[in-house]
Design a protein around this motif. Structure first.
Motif, PDB file in Angstrom:
ATOM      1  N   ILE A 102     -45.771  64.162  71.276  1.00  0.00           N
ATOM      2  CA  ILE A 102     -46.167  64.304  69.877  1.00  0.00           C
ATOM      3  C   ILE A 102     -45.326  65.405  69.238  1.00  0.00           C
ATOM      4  O   ILE A 102     -45.200  66.496  69.797  1.00  0.00           O
ATOM      5  CB  ILE A 102     -47.658  64.684  69.752  1.00  0.00           C
ATOM      6  N   VAL A 103     -44.747  65.118  68.078  1.00  0.00           N
ATOM      7  CA  VAL A 103     -44.115  66.151  67.263  1.00  0.00           C
ATOM      8  C   VAL A 103     -45.003  66.317  66.044  1.00  0.00           C
ATOM      9  O   VAL A 103     -45.288  65.345  65.339  1.00  0.00           O
ATOM     10  CB  VAL A 103     -42.672  65.771  66.851  1.00  0.00           C
ATOM     11  N   HIS A 104     -45.467  67.553  65.838  1.00  0.00           N
ATOM     12  CA  HIS A 104     -46.342  67.827  64.696  1.00  0.00           C
ATOM     13  C   HIS A 104     -45.604  68.698  63.698  1.00  0.00           C
ATOM     14  O   HIS A 104     -45.123  69.773  64.039  1.00  0.00           O
ATOM     15  CB  HIS A 104     -47.626  68.524  65.121  1.00  0.00           C
TER      16      HIS A 104
ATOM     17  N   PRO B 129     -32.753  73.185  62.759  1.00  0.00           N
ATOM     18  CA  PRO B 129     -32.800  71.790  62.304  1.00  0.00           C
ATOM     19  C   PRO B 129     -32.295  70.794  63.352  1.00  0.00           C
ATOM     20  O   PRO B 129     -32.836  69.691  63.447  1.00  0.00           O
ATOM     21  CB  PRO B 129     -31.923  71.786  61.049  1.00  0.00           C
ATOM     22  N   ASP B 130     -31.310  71.170  64.147  1.00  0.00           N
ATOM     23  CA  ASP B 130     -30.794  70.249  65.165  1.00  0.00           C
ATOM     24  C   ASP B 130     -31.824  69.997  66.268  1.00  0.00           C
ATOM     25  O   ASP B 130     -31.964  68.870  66.734  1.00  0.00           O
ATOM     26  CB  ASP B 130     -29.490  70.781  65.774  1.00  0.00           C
ATOM     27  N   ARG B 131     -32.557  71.029  66.665  1.00  0.00           N
ATOM     28  CA  ARG B 131     -33.601  70.850  67.687  1.00  0.00           C
ATOM     29  C   ARG B 131     -34.761  70.016  67.146  1.00  0.00           C
ATOM     30  O   ARG B 131     -35.340  69.215  67.869  1.00  0.00           O
ATOM     31  CB  ARG B 131     -34.104  72.196  68.196  1.00  0.00           C
ATOM     32  N   VAL B 132     -35.082  70.206  65.855  1.00  0.00           N
ATOM     33  CA  VAL B 132     -36.150  69.400  65.246  1.00  0.00           C
ATOM     34  C   VAL B 132     -35.724  67.934  65.213  1.00  0.00           C
ATOM     35  O   VAL B 132     -36.491  67.044  65.595  1.00  0.00           O
ATOM     36  CB  VAL B 132     -36.506  69.912  63.838  1.00  0.00           C
ATOM     37  N   THR B 133     -34.510  67.674  64.780  1.00  0.00           N
ATOM     38  CA  THR B 133     -33.994  66.297  64.737  1.00  0.00           C
ATOM     39  C   THR B 133     -34.001  65.683  66.132  1.00  0.00           C
ATOM     40  O   THR B 133     -34.404  64.531  66.303  1.00  0.00           O
ATOM     41  CB  THR B 133     -32.568  66.276  64.148  1.00  0.00           C
ATOM     42  N   ALA B 134     -33.588  66.453  67.132  1.00  0.00           N
ATOM     43  CA  ALA B 134     -33.572  65.947  68.508  1.00  0.00           C
ATOM     44  C   ALA B 134     -34.987  65.622  68.991  1.00  0.00           C
ATOM     45  O   ALA B 134     -35.201  64.599  69.647  1.00  0.00           O
ATOM     46  CB  ALA B 134     -32.911  66.963  69.433  1.00  0.00           C
ATOM     47  N   ALA B 135     -35.955  66.467  68.653  1.00  0.00           N
ATOM     48  CA  ALA B 135     -37.343  66.210  69.062  1.00  0.00           C
ATOM     49  C   ALA B 135     -37.875  64.943  68.404  1.00  0.00           C
ATOM     50  O   ALA B 135     -38.538  64.124  69.046  1.00  0.00           O
ATOM     51  CB  ALA B 135     -38.233  67.401  68.717  1.00  0.00           C
ATOM     52  N   LEU B 136     -37.574  64.769  67.119  1.00  0.00           N
ATOM     53  CA  LEU B 136     -38.034  63.570  66.410  1.00  0.00           C
ATOM     54  C   LEU B 136     -37.376  62.305  66.949  1.00  0.00           C
ATOM     55  O   LEU B 136     -38.005  61.247  66.998  1.00  0.00           O
ATOM     56  CB  LEU B 136     -37.752  63.709  64.909  1.00  0.00           C
TER      57      LEU B 136
ATOM     58  N   ARG C 180     -43.633  59.705  70.806  1.00  0.00           N
ATOM     59  CA  ARG C 180     -44.290  58.456  70.416  1.00  0.00           C
ATOM     60  C   ARG C 180     -45.120  58.590  69.156  1.00  0.00           C
ATOM     61  O   ARG C 180     -45.464  57.597  68.531  1.00  0.00           O
ATOM     62  CB  ARG C 180     -45.163  57.971  71.570  1.00  0.00           C
ATOM     63  N   ILE C 181     -45.443  59.831  68.778  1.00  0.00           N
ATOM     64  CA  ILE C 181     -46.252  60.064  67.591  1.00  0.00           C
ATOM     65  C   ILE C 181     -45.665  61.244  66.831  1.00  0.00           C
ATOM     66  O   ILE C 181     -45.322  62.265  67.430  1.00  0.00           O
ATOM     67  CB  ILE C 181     -47.723  60.384  67.950  1.00  0.00           C
ATOM     68  N   VAL C 182     -45.554  61.109  65.513  1.00  0.00           N
ATOM     69  CA  VAL C 182     -45.177  62.218  64.634  1.00  0.00           C
ATOM     70  C   VAL C 182     -46.325  62.390  63.649  1.00  0.00           C
ATOM     71  O   VAL C 182     -46.745  61.425  62.999  1.00  0.00           O
ATOM     72  CB  VAL C 182     -43.854  61.944  63.879  1.00  0.00           C
ATOM     73  N   THR C 183     -46.854  63.599  63.581  1.00  0.00           N
ATOM     74  CA  THR C 183     -47.984  63.877  62.695  1.00  0.00           C
ATOM     75  C   THR C 183     -47.606  64.996  61.733  1.00  0.00           C
ATOM     76  O   THR C 183     -46.636  65.723  61.946  1.00  0.00           O
ATOM     77  CB  THR C 183     -49.239  64.279  63.502  1.00  0.00           C
ATOM     78  N   ILE C 184     -48.400  65.122  60.678  1.00  0.00           N
ATOM     79  CA  ILE C 184     -48.170  66.165  59.686  1.00  0.00           C
ATOM     80  C   ILE C 184     -49.517  66.658  59.165  1.00  0.00           C
ATOM     81  O   ILE C 184     -50.468  65.884  59.061  1.00  0.00           O
ATOM     82  CB  ILE C 184     -47.290  65.654  58.518  1.00  0.00           C
TER      83      ILE C 184
ATOM     84  N   CYS D  99     -44.976  69.242  70.424  1.00  0.00           N
ATOM     85  CA  CYS D  99     -43.915  70.118  69.929  1.00  0.00           C
ATOM     86  C   CYS D  99     -44.268  70.363  68.471  1.00  0.00           C
ATOM     87  O   CYS D  99     -44.259  69.432  67.661  1.00  0.00           O
ATOM     88  CB  CYS D  99     -42.545  69.450  70.045  1.00  0.00           C
ATOM     89  N   ALA D 100     -44.646  71.597  68.136  1.00  0.00           N
ATOM     90  CA  ALA D 100     -45.075  71.925  66.773  1.00  0.00           C
ATOM     91  C   ALA D 100     -43.894  72.504  66.001  1.00  0.00           C
ATOM     92  O   ALA D 100     -43.132  73.315  66.528  1.00  0.00           O
ATOM     93  CB  ALA D 100     -46.230  72.917  66.807  1.00  0.00           C
TER      94      ALA D 100
END
Length: 147
Positions: free
Chosen positions: A17-19, A96-103, A109-113, A48-49
């Motif tokens: 999950i990326v939140h 930003p590159d690490r965030v893009t890689a995580a997404l 499998r899940i991206v939340t906000i 990963c928050a």
């Protein structure tokens, strides 16, 4: 507090999950419920928050191996628990590159906000969107350009 000295509630798990949003609401609710779900059904569902701009929470959580405490209170009890469902904390403006890689990671499998009242960009007096807010104007321009 660190993972080396804290007996994990949740078995070691990979991030699934990326939140987007690293506020207290996420930590007190979604991270807690994710921990409970992982206890019931283990798997790679750790979080990963991602904070947007302010490094304060990221920095504090990083020094604690992403562990934090939540306190639940009522008139008669006070229960504290260590939450260990967050495995990584990033800051979008710095990483930003690490965030893009995580997404983009196939394991995600899940991206939340979480959007709380501070993120609504509204005029409290009228309840209407503040069209003159620079970030609202920027988002509006991007929408018109198809970005």
């Amino acid at each position: 507090m660190s993972r080396s000295t804290y007996p994990a509630a949740v078995a070691p798990a990979g991030v699934g999950i990326v939140h987007l949003g690293l506020g207290a609401f996420h930590r007190a609710h979604q991270a807690v419920f994710t921990q409970e779900a992982m206890l019931a059904e283990p798997g790679d569902w750790a979080i990963c928050a991602v904070g947007q701009r302010n490094p304060a929470v990221r920095d504090a959580m990083s020094t604690q191996d992403c562990l934090f405490t939540v306190t639940e209170r009522d008139a008669e009890h006070e229960d504290m628990r260590v939450v260990d469902s967050v495995r990584d904390v990033l800051l979008a403006s710095d990483q930003p590159d690490r965030v893009t890689a995580a997404l983009a990671d196939p394991a995600t499998r899940i991206v939340t906000i979480t959007v709380t009242e501070a993120g609504y960009r509204h005029d409290p007096a009228t309840g209407r969107l503040r069209a003159d807010d620079p970030e609202v104007a920027l988002m509006s321009m991007a929408d018109h350009r198809g970005q």
